[in-house]
Design a protein around this motif. Structure first.
Motif, PDB file in Angstrom:
ATOM      1  N   GLY A 149      10.697 -42.225 -21.947  1.00 23.39           N
ATOM      2  CA  GLY A 149      11.858 -42.965 -21.122  1.00 23.39           C
ATOM      3  C   GLY A 149      12.903 -44.096 -21.145  1.00 23.39           C
ATOM      4  O   GLY A 149      13.969 -44.470 -20.009  1.00 23.39           O
ATOM      5  N   PHE A 150      11.639 -44.856 -21.158  1.00 30.61           N
ATOM      6  CA  PHE A 150      11.998 -46.248 -21.676  1.00 30.61           C
ATOM      7  C   PHE A 150      11.889 -46.563 -22.962  1.00 30.61           C
ATOM      8  O   PHE A 150      11.005 -46.478 -23.403  1.00 30.61           O
ATOM      9  N   PRO A 151      12.628 -48.256 -23.445  1.00 22.06           N
ATOM     10  CA  PRO A 151      11.725 -48.154 -25.068  1.00 22.06           C
ATOM     11  C   PRO A 151      10.311 -49.325 -24.626  1.00 22.06           C
ATOM     12  O   PRO A 151      10.024 -48.810 -25.855  1.00 22.06           O
ATOM     13  N   LEU A 152       9.699 -49.590 -23.847  1.00 22.59           N
ATOM     14  CA  LEU A 152       8.735 -50.573 -24.271  1.00 22.59           C
ATOM     15  C   LEU A 152       7.585 -49.664 -22.590  1.00 22.59           C
ATOM     16  O   LEU A 152       8.251 -49.849 -21.335  1.00 22.59           O
ATOM     17  N   LEU A 153       6.649 -50.132 -23.037  1.00 24.98           N
ATOM     18  CA  LEU A 153       4.711 -49.755 -22.416  1.00 24.98           C
ATOM     19  C   LEU A 153       4.575 -50.804 -22.171  1.00 24.98           C
ATOM     20  O   LEU A 153       3.471 -50.935 -23.025  1.00 24.98           O
ATOM     21  N   LEU A 154       3.489 -51.502 -21.219  1.00 26.38           N
ATOM     22  CA  LEU A 154       2.698 -52.894 -20.891  1.00 26.38           C
ATOM     23  C   LEU A 154       1.748 -52.130 -20.118  1.00 26.38           C
ATOM     24  O   LEU A 154       2.139 -51.907 -19.100  1.00 26.38           O
ATOM     25  N   ILE A 155       0.895 -52.353 -20.702  1.00 26.87           N
ATOM     26  CA  ILE A 155      -0.493 -52.635 -19.968  1.00 26.87           C
ATOM     27  C   ILE A 155      -1.414 -53.860 -20.080  1.00 26.87           C
ATOM     28  O   ILE A 155      -1.358 -54.571 -20.366  1.00 26.87           O
ATOM     29  N   GLY A 156      -1.956 -54.571 -19.085  1.00 26.34           N
ATOM     30  CA  GLY A 156      -3.214 -54.798 -19.112  1.00 26.34           C
ATOM     31  C   GLY A 156      -4.353 -54.755 -19.200  1.00 26.34           C
ATOM     32  O   GLY A 156      -4.748 -53.874 -18.674  1.00 26.34           O
ATOM     33  N   GLN A 157      -4.979 -55.671 -19.888  1.00 27.26           N
ATOM     34  CA  GLN A 157      -6.345 -55.734 -20.461  1.00 27.26           C
ATOM     35  C   GLN A 157      -7.752 -55.279 -19.771  1.00 27.26           C
ATOM     36  O   GLN A 157      -7.748 -54.481 -18.801  1.00 27.26           O
ATOM     37  N   ALA A 158      -7.002 -56.210 -18.308  1.00 30.87           N
ATOM     38  CA  ALA A 158      -7.623 -56.028 -17.324  1.00 30.87           C
ATOM     39  C   ALA A 158      -7.541 -55.042 -16.252  1.00 30.87           C
ATOM     40  O   ALA A 158      -8.600 -54.291 -15.997  1.00 30.87           O
ATOM     41  N   SER A 159      -6.390 -54.136 -16.506  1.00 33.19           N
ATOM     42  CA  SER A 159      -6.059 -52.762 -16.087  1.00 33.19           C
ATOM     43  C   SER A 159      -7.042 -51.689 -16.213  1.00 33.19           C
ATOM     44  O   SER A 159      -7.681 -50.744 -15.877  1.00 33.19           O
ATOM     45  N   LEU A 160      -7.091 -51.489 -17.825  1.00 27.26           N
ATOM     46  CA  LEU A 160      -7.702 -50.529 -18.275  1.00 27.26           C
ATOM     47  C   LEU A 160      -9.125 -50.672 -18.324  1.00 27.26           C
ATOM     48  O   LEU A 160     -10.120 -49.644 -18.681  1.00 27.26           O
ATOM     49  N   GLN A 161      -9.643 -52.151 -17.998  1.00 26.23           N
ATOM     50  CA  GLN A 161     -11.487 -52.512 -18.043  1.00 26.23           C
ATOM     51  C   GLN A 161     -11.736 -51.709 -16.387  1.00 26.23           C
ATOM     52  O   GLN A 161     -12.919 -51.545 -16.405  1.00 26.23           O
ATOM     53  N   ASP A 162     -10.701 -52.236 -15.702  1.00 22.77           N
ATOM     54  CA  ASP A 162     -10.065 -51.466 -14.356  1.00 22.77           C
ATOM     55  C   ASP A 162     -10.788 -49.806 -14.169  1.00 22.77           C
ATOM     56  O   ASP A 162     -11.799 -49.356 -13.475  1.00 22.77           O
ATOM     57  N   LEU A 163     -10.230 -49.249 -14.952  1.00 24.38           N
ATOM     58  CA  LEU A 163      -9.905 -47.181 -14.696  1.00 24.38           C
ATOM     59  C   LEU A 163     -12.035 -47.253 -15.743  1.00 24.38           C
ATOM     60  O   LEU A 163     -12.194 -46.671 -15.302  1.00 24.38           O
ATOM     61  N   SER A 164     -11.566 -47.919 -17.110  1.00 25.24           N
ATOM     62  CA  SER A 164     -12.979 -47.951 -17.448  1.00 25.24           C
ATOM     63  C   SER A 164     -14.300 -47.910 -16.492  1.00 25.24           C
ATOM     64  O   SER A 164     -15.389 -46.937 -16.828  1.00 25.24           O
ATOM     65  N   ARG A 175      -5.433 -44.770 -25.803  1.00 25.75           N
ATOM     66  CA  ARG A 175      -5.312 -43.313 -25.406  1.00 25.75           C
ATOM     67  C   ARG A 175      -4.025 -43.317 -24.310  1.00 25.75           C
ATOM     68  O   ARG A 175      -3.489 -42.327 -24.065  1.00 25.75           O
ATOM     69  N   PHE A 176      -3.814 -44.400 -23.711  1.00 29.28           N
ATOM     70  CA  PHE A 176      -2.443 -44.753 -23.224  1.00 29.28           C
ATOM     71  C   PHE A 176      -1.190 -45.083 -23.960  1.00 29.28           C
ATOM     72  O   PHE A 176       0.510 -45.394 -23.416  1.00 29.28           O
ATOM     73  N   ARG A 177      -0.887 -45.686 -25.403  1.00 28.95           N
ATOM     74  CA  ARG A 177       0.205 -45.858 -25.780  1.00 28.95           C
ATOM     75  C   ARG A 177       1.052 -46.953 -25.693  1.00 28.95           C
ATOM     76  O   ARG A 177       1.925 -45.971 -25.086  1.00 28.95           O
ATOM     77  N   PRO A 178       0.627 -47.856 -25.172  1.00 28.76           N
ATOM     78  CA  PRO A 178       1.334 -49.012 -24.817  1.00 28.76           C
ATOM     79  C   PRO A 178       1.802 -49.620 -25.770  1.00 28.76           C
ATOM     80  O   PRO A 178       1.313 -49.047 -27.490  1.00 28.76           O
ATOM     81  N   ASN A 179       3.016 -50.852 -25.937  1.00 32.57           N
ATOM     82  CA  ASN A 179       3.675 -50.724 -27.711  1.00 32.57           C
ATOM     83  C   ASN A 179       2.651 -52.938 -26.870  1.00 32.57           C
ATOM     84  O   ASN A 179       2.205 -53.342 -27.999  1.00 32.57           O
ATOM     85  N   LEU A 180       2.740 -53.098 -25.601  1.00 28.46           N
ATOM     86  CA  LEU A 180       2.425 -53.926 -25.514  1.00 28.46           C
ATOM     87  C   LEU A 180       1.210 -54.601 -24.810  1.00 28.46           C
ATOM     88  O   LEU A 180       0.967 -53.206 -24.063  1.00 28.46           O
ATOM     89  N   VAL A 181       0.369 -54.865 -24.889  1.00 33.13           N
ATOM     90  CA  VAL A 181      -0.937 -55.148 -24.143  1.00 33.13           C
ATOM     91  C   VAL A 181      -1.586 -56.666 -23.897  1.00 33.13           C
ATOM     92  O   VAL A 181      -0.727 -57.409 -24.710  1.00 33.13           O
ATOM     93  N   ILE A 182      -1.648 -56.998 -22.218  1.00 34.26           N
ATOM     94  CA  ILE A 182      -1.524 -58.705 -21.910  1.00 34.26           C
ATOM     95  C   ILE A 182      -3.243 -58.554 -21.111  1.00 34.26           C
ATOM     96  O   ILE A 182      -3.515 -58.397 -20.719  1.00 34.26           O
ATOM     97  N   GLU A 183      -3.335 -60.082 -21.857  1.00 31.24           N
ATOM     98  CA  GLU A 183      -4.808 -60.712 -21.739  1.00 31.24           C
ATOM     99  C   GLU A 183      -4.372 -61.505 -20.527  1.00 31.24           C
ATOM    100  O   GLU A 183      -3.719 -62.760 -21.410  1.00 31.24           O
ATOM    101  N   GLY A 184      -5.692 -61.569 -19.302  1.00 32.47           N
ATOM    102  CA  GLY A 184      -5.339 -62.806 -18.953  1.00 32.47           C
ATOM    103  C   GLY A 184      -5.067 -62.597 -17.636  1.00 32.47           C
ATOM    104  O   GLY A 184      -5.199 -63.960 -15.594  1.00 32.47           O
ATOM    105  N   SER A 185      -4.912 -61.565 -17.509  1.00 34.10           N
ATOM    106  CA  SER A 185      -4.208 -61.605 -15.983  1.00 34.10           C
ATOM    107  C   SER A 185      -4.953 -60.205 -15.248  1.00 34.10           C
ATOM    108  O   SER A 185      -5.984 -59.736 -15.786  1.00 34.10           O
ATOM    109  N   ASP A 186      -5.082 -60.063 -13.970  1.00 31.91           N
ATOM    110  CA  ASP A 186      -6.046 -59.866 -13.084  1.00 31.91           C
ATOM    111  C   ASP A 186      -5.671 -57.964 -13.156  1.00 31.91           C
ATOM    112  O   ASP A 186      -4.469 -57.385 -13.854  1.00 31.91           O
TER     113      ASP A 186
END
Length: 268
Positions: A149-164, A175-186
């Motif tokens: 639906g949109f050009p880019l998908l962003l996921i925070g590394q901490a979000s994946l850790q929370d889900l794990s 598994r979630f096929r992001p384009n951009l992964v961000i580190e350092g956020s909650d």
């Protein structure tokens, strides 16, 4: 400090990811991202891992000229050139969109048909045939290639850790096929962002990403989890009216280049 910790491109929709250190952007997101797609030859309907699980084992590398190199276990490698201006246009359907796009030709069609196991065609979308993004979000002139639906998908590394931690085992980001992964956020801080800047490029955060059964497919083996994880857990604590949300869809305002390690600034 927030930083860009990973970059991924998917030249062929629903095939393997390319991990990148740097990349440019055009009006459809990352250069070469989801500019190619497989469609059923008879209907023109798009194909993905949702219904064709073996696509998880299909490697599709972007070539400098915009072409594609395909490879899969038990199959020879094939190099496919960018369709020329006089290439056949094929009518295709992706979700609710119908459009006509260049077909990659019979040699490519034979290769992907053998891999998929039924008559299949490979198609490409040039800039001048791009789709508009999902109605009701972003701007009327926002465009997208073959991404959902949109050009880019962003996921925070901490979000994946929370889900794990809630699932009880480490989960692969792919598994979630992001384009951009961000580190350092909650965890899930990205839910509250509206505009960000990475390098010289600004991005609008336009819509949370509703997740589907594809998240239950192991990106390495192509096997589907018998316990429906991590989708089952997402549905318990990340459910909204439109589904279980994980990640944020972005639109880039302008072109530029991204590189792993760049600082991420929250503008709004």
């Amino acid at each position: 400090m927030l930083r860009l910790s990973a970059l991924y491109r998917y030249p062929l929709k629903s095939a393997k990811a390319e991990a990148l250190q740097q990349i440019g952007l055009d009006k459809l997101g990352l250069d070469g991202d989801r500019r190619w797609m497989l469609v059923d030859e008879a209907s023109g309907r798009f194909l993905t891992q949702r219904t064709v699980g073996q696509m998880s084992q299909l490697s599709a590398l972007w070539n400098a000229d915009g072409g594609l190199t395909l490879n899969a276990p038990g199959h020879s490698t094939i190099n496919i050139g960018l369709p020329t201006a006089d290439a056949e246009l094929r009518g295709i359907t992706i979700f609710k969109d119908t459009l006509r796009v260049p077909d990659a030709g019979d040699e490519a069609g034979a290769w992907v048909s053998e891999f998929i196991g039924k008559p299949t065609r490979l198609v490409q979308i040039p800039l001048d045939r791009a789709r508009t993004t999902q109605s009701g979000y972003g701007r009327d002139d926002d465009q997208v290639a073959f991404a959902d639906g949109f050009p880019l998908l962003l996921i925070g590394q901490a979000s994946l850790q929370d889900l794990s931690s809630k699932v009880g085992r480490p989960l692969e980001m792919l598994r979630f096929r992001p384009n951009l992964v961000i580190e350092g956020s909650d965890a899930f801080a990205e839910d509250g962002w509206k505009r960000i800047r990475i390098g010289d490029v600004e991005f609008r955060v336009v819509k949370p990403c509703s997740r589907c059964i594809l998240t239950t497919i192991d990106p390495q083996t192509g096997e589907r989890s018998t316990d429906r994880e991590p989708l089952a857990t997402l549905q318990k604590y990340r459910a909204q009216a439109d589904g279980a949300m994980f990640g944020q869809n972005l639109v880039n305002d302008g072109n530029g280049r991204l590189e792993v390690g760049m600082q991420v600034t929250i503008l709004e």
